[in-house]
Design a protein around this motif. Structure first.
Motif, PDB file in Angstrom:
ATOM      1  N   ALA A 103       0.826  -1.204   0.000  1.00 24.15           N
ATOM      2  CA  ALA A 103       0.000   0.000   0.000  1.00 24.15           C
ATOM      3  C   ALA A 103       0.861   1.255   0.000  1.00 24.15           C
ATOM      4  N   GLN A 104       2.024   1.162   0.660  1.00 25.18           N
ATOM      5  CA  GLN A 104       2.899   2.329   0.764  1.00 25.18           C
ATOM      6  C   GLN A 104       4.287   1.883   1.215  1.00 25.18           C
ATOM      7  N   LEU A 152       1.616   5.532   9.403  1.00 23.35           N
ATOM      8  CA  LEU A 152       0.779   5.142   8.272  1.00 23.35           C
ATOM      9  C   LEU A 152      -0.214   4.056   8.664  1.00 23.35           C
ATOM     10  N   SER A 180      -3.096   5.643  10.394  1.00 24.23           N
ATOM     11  CA  SER A 180      -3.990   6.352   9.481  1.00 24.23           C
ATOM     12  C   SER A 180      -4.896   5.416   8.707  1.00 24.23           C
ATOM     13  N   ILE A 237      -3.943   3.208   6.342  1.00 25.53           N
ATOM     14  CA  ILE A 237      -3.503   2.924   4.972  1.00 25.53           C
ATOM     15  C   ILE A 237      -3.201   1.441   4.782  1.00 25.53           C
TER      16      ILE A 237
END
Length: 288
Positions: free
Chosen positions: A194-195, A206, A209, A211
């Motif tokens: 995802a990131q 993250l 949050s 994500i």
């Protein structure tokens, strides 16, 4: 020294400096202003020479000098703080320069002479660098609060494989990256990224949050962050390895003393993660 040779040397010094160091009379000899200024500076120089001797002897024993240390951010949650405390207790005359760097950045810094020793995530390979595993931590899954898997006591790898992951960049943290790829490969899956992130604090932020989730070392639990919960990963034989890195050619007592302290602290920390053991060689495959 008898008087005639001393007087000769003083006169020779005055000629060399082109200044008058003493006022002489039949009754007494006393320093001029120039003489007093020269004497004060000469004493400082002699003191500095003695201090230099002490520094040199201390460096030879690894108890004086300056040591540049690199570390991954996650090391601040396990080995680094107690290792620094113990090192300062034993070697208070050594000035420490601490630099937070990703594992690959530490290898580059070692080659460039910017650091002398580092705490990295293994496995890695680097020509001319000695890499030694010192602490193994079980893995946990970091979840955002309210995630459906929060109710589980432990999370199987198969279920994590279905979730979006916050992933460490392979270029900077190849050990952590390859480890997660290998874990997911056991169940025939590839990571659903995802990131990407570099530092542990960013990964946790993250996750908070929403994500994605992250697979991290057990010590990440110590980084308290609102909105994040941790659950053990159901893979008892899998571990995140923290290791030491220093140049093979560097035989400095400073480095040797720091390495010895980290090994000692790691041995004390290890019981907290008894289900994961270091290999008898103390090294990981790929970390030669």
């Amino acid at each position: 020294m008898s008087q005639p040779p001393l007087s000769t040397q003083i006169k020779g010094l005055e000629q060399e400096l082109s200044v008058k160091l003493f006022d002489r009379s039949t009754r007494k000899v006393e320093l001029t202003d120039s003489g007093r200024a020269f004497l004060a500076r000469a004493r400082e120089i002699l003191d500095a020479v003695e201090e230099a001797k002490i520094e040199a002897r201390g460096a030879e024993l690894g108890v004086r000098g300056r040591l540049e240390i690199g570390f991954v951010s996650s090391a601040t949650l396990s080995l680094l703080p107690p290792a620094l405390r113990l090192f300062r207790e034993r070697f208070g005359g050594v000035e420490l320069d601490l630099r937070e760097l990703a594992s690959v950045e530490q290898l580059e810094a070692l080659y460039e002479g910017e650091i002398r020793v580092g705490l990295v995530r293994l496995p890695m390979q680097a020509p001319g660098v000695r890499l030694e595993a010192v602490l193994a931590e079980p893995l946990v899954v970091a979840l955002p609060v309210g995630h459906p898997l929060e109710v589980r006591e432990a999370i199987p790898v198969e279920e994590v494989a279905e979730l979006p992951l916050i992933f460490f960049q392979r270029r900077l943290e190849p050990g952590s990256h390859e480890q997660i790829v290998e874990l997911l490969g056991r169940v025939g899956a590839l990571p659903k990224v995802a990131q990407y992130a570099v530092h542990l604090q960013t990964v946790i932020g993250l996750v908070a949050s929403g994500i994605g989730v992250a697979i991290l070392a057990e010590s990440a639990r110590r980084l308290h962050r609102e909105g994040v919960v941790y659950r053990p990963l159901e893979a008892p034989d899998a571990a995140s390895w923290l290791g030491l890195a220093w140049l093979e050619k560097d035989e400095s007592p400073l480095v040797e003393n720091f390495v010895r302290v980290v090994r000692e602290v790691a041995a004390e920390e290890a019981p907290a993660w008894e289900q994961v053991q270091l290999p008898s060689s103390g090294r990981l495959p790929g970390s030669e």
